[in-house]
Enzyme design. Structure first.
Site, PDB file in Angstrom:
ATOM      1  N   LYS A 130       0.656  -1.260  -0.010  1.00 61.00           N
ATOM      2  CA  LYS A 130      -0.037   0.021  -0.005  1.00 61.00           C
ATOM      3  C   LYS A 130       0.747   1.304  -0.087  1.00 61.00           C
ATOM      4  O   LYS A 130       2.025   1.187  -0.041  1.00 61.00           O
ATOM      5  CB  LYS A 130      -0.966  -0.037   1.090  1.00 61.00           C
TER       6      LYS A 130
HETATM    7  C1  LIG Z   1      -5.255  -4.205   1.376  1.00 57.61           C
HETATM    8  C2  LIG Z   1      -6.855  -4.156   1.289  1.00 57.61           C
HETATM    9  C3  LIG Z   1      -7.724  -4.467   2.500  1.00 57.61           C
HETATM   10  C4  LIG Z   1      -7.067  -5.229   3.893  1.00 57.61           C
HETATM   11  O1  LIG Z   1      -5.862  -4.668   4.240  1.00 57.61           O
HETATM   12  P1  LIG Z   1      -4.919  -5.577   5.224  1.00 57.61           P
HETATM   13  O2  LIG Z   1      -4.145  -4.297   6.000  1.00 57.61           O
HETATM   14  O3  LIG Z   1      -4.099  -6.326   4.328  1.00 57.61           O
HETATM   15  O4  LIG Z   1      -5.812  -6.277   6.106  1.00 57.61           O
HETATM   16  C5  LIG Z   1      -8.886  -4.421   2.368  1.00 57.61           C
HETATM   17  N1  LIG Z   1      -9.556  -3.707   1.247  1.00 57.61           N
HETATM   18  C6  LIG Z   1      -8.936  -3.575   0.294  1.00 57.61           C
HETATM   19  C7  LIG Z   1      -9.594  -3.224  -0.890  1.00 57.61           C
HETATM   20  C8  LIG Z   1      -7.460  -3.660   0.161  1.00 57.61           C
HETATM   21  O5  LIG Z   1      -6.792  -3.406  -1.002  1.00 57.61           O
END
Ligand SMILES: *Cc1c(COP(=O)(O)O)cnc(C)c1O
Length: 397
Positions: free
Chosen positions: A196
């Protein structure tokens, strides 16, 4: 002239696989963690509040509640909104499974809305078609990093008196008509997973302007306790009340110190992602086989993903074969996502089936995410373009 594909024994465009995303860590990040290791609190300490304040300030919201994943933040959001058995929450079909799982965690029912074919963002018209007397909330996803149509979503939420949650895990740093993602919905969720925009290893945050919702989410991440360990210590108290069921979703000070350090770079990293996207747009903008998604006026994009759609009618192979060929060339292309309603869990548990969100199903057969992350250099970017052109030309009808 067609050159022999690496998948058929030809020379790959690059030897080392380029992933679709990856973190950037510098010496200051490492120093931030090691300094925290020597401090009094490894968890429950001052870095948590500092990271929360920094996230809230970045997106212009009042409160951020930091937790140990984006998924935990989504769960906290559903709990704070008191979603429970009998309640329906509308989610887009084309998203990461956590967007829908968080509704199931609370015993609620996710209801899948279709997406717009050109942006792959949740369709307001489809939401209206899926509303029922049991609908309590909408979770919108800023797919790939482009903000949803928040004006339309707010109109629906207001008209039916339901909550709007933004799964903004792709969109830290994006803006909708001049307002930052993170202050656009009742609760806005971010993830700090390594792919991210910024990372804490694992981590997430739920951001809101509603102090009551924030209070509930703070208790939820800590077993439902109304005070945390340090607050009790400072007040000279040892007892606590448990009034609601919570979890241990706490994020550590090590992670939050890293998060504060990472946030320094957000503007530059976003700029670099936008640069790379602009180069891809130029290369693929007029290209008949591979097309970028549509960008909407008045929205800035965070480019967590660079998604293209394949013109399958111009190709002799499907998306899967195309993607395998790209990987053989050393380009770590990926697919985001298999529609959630087609996952076995959802088919078995809530009886979803193919055909209920045709837009998402068609998109799924044609989409592919190309590598994009801030430390990609010009050679990496050129390799992606060269490999896409090589594979496209080979498989062109
Ligand atoms: C990455 C992501 C999540 C969850 O995030 P985590 O930190 O991996 O639990 C939820 N929704 C979307 C759209 C994502 O890309």
């Amino acid at each position: 002239m067609k050159s022999r594909l690496a998948i058929a024994g030809g020379r790959p465009v690059r030897e080392q696989m380029l992933p679709y995303g990856r973190q950037t860590i510098d010496d200051e990040d490492i120093a931030a963690i090691t300094a925290t290791l020597r401090a009094d609190y490894l968890t429950g300490g001052p870095w948590v509040g500092q990271f929360e304040a920094a996230i809230a300030a970045t997106v212009g919201a009042q409160e951020a509640v930091a937790v140990n994943s984006g998924t935990a933040a989504l769960h906290a959001a559903m709990a704070a909104l008191q979603i429970g058995p009998g309640d329906e929450v509308i989610v887009p079909a084309l998203t990461f499974v956590a967007t829908a799982n968080c509704v199931l965690y609370q015993g609620g029912s996710p209801v899948f809305a279709d997406i717009e074919p050109d942006t792959l963002l949740i369709s307001p018209a489809s939401i209206e078609a899926k509303l029922s007397a049991r609908t309590r909330a909408i979770i919108a996803v800023d797919y790939a990093g482009q903000p949803c149509d928040y004006a339309a979503l707010h109109k629906i939420a207001r008209r039916y008196g339901i909550a709007l949650v933004a799964d903004a895990c792709h969109a830290l740093g994006a803006e909708y008509q001049g307002t930052s993602v993170g202050s656009l919905a009742d609760i806005n969720v971010f993830s700090f997973h390594p792919v991210k925009a910024i990372t804490t290893g694992e981590g997430g945050a739920a951001v809101t302007n509603d102090t009551e919702l924030a209070k509930r989410m703070r208790a939820f991440r800590n077993h439902g306790m109304s005070t945390d360990f340090r607050q009790r210590e400072m007040a000279g108290r040892w007892g606590y009340d448990i009034e609601t069921l919570g979890y241990n979703y706490r994020i550590s000070d090590l992670q939050c110190a890293l998060g504060v350090s990472q946030l320094r770079h957000l503007p530059a990293w976003l700029a670099r992602r936008r640069d790379i996207a602009a180069t891809f747009d130029k290369a693929f903008g007029q290209y008949p086989i591979v097309s970028p998604l549509k960008r909407c006026d008045g929205r800035t994009h965070a480019y967590h993903l660079y998604v293209v759609t394949l013109a399958l009618e111009r190709l002799t192979v499907g998306r899967d074969q195309f993607l395998q060929a790209l990987r053989a060339e050393g380009i770590g292309a990926n697919v985001h996502y298999r529609p959630v309603h087609l996952q076995p869990l959802y088919q078995q548990r809530i009886g979803t089936c193919a055909g209920i969100c045709p837009g998402a199903e068609v998109a799924y057969s044609r989409i592919m995410s190309l590598p994009i992350f801030p430390t990609m250099n010009q050679q990496d970017v050129n390799d992606v373009i060269q490999a896409v052109e090589k594979v496209s030309e080979y498989y062109a009808v």
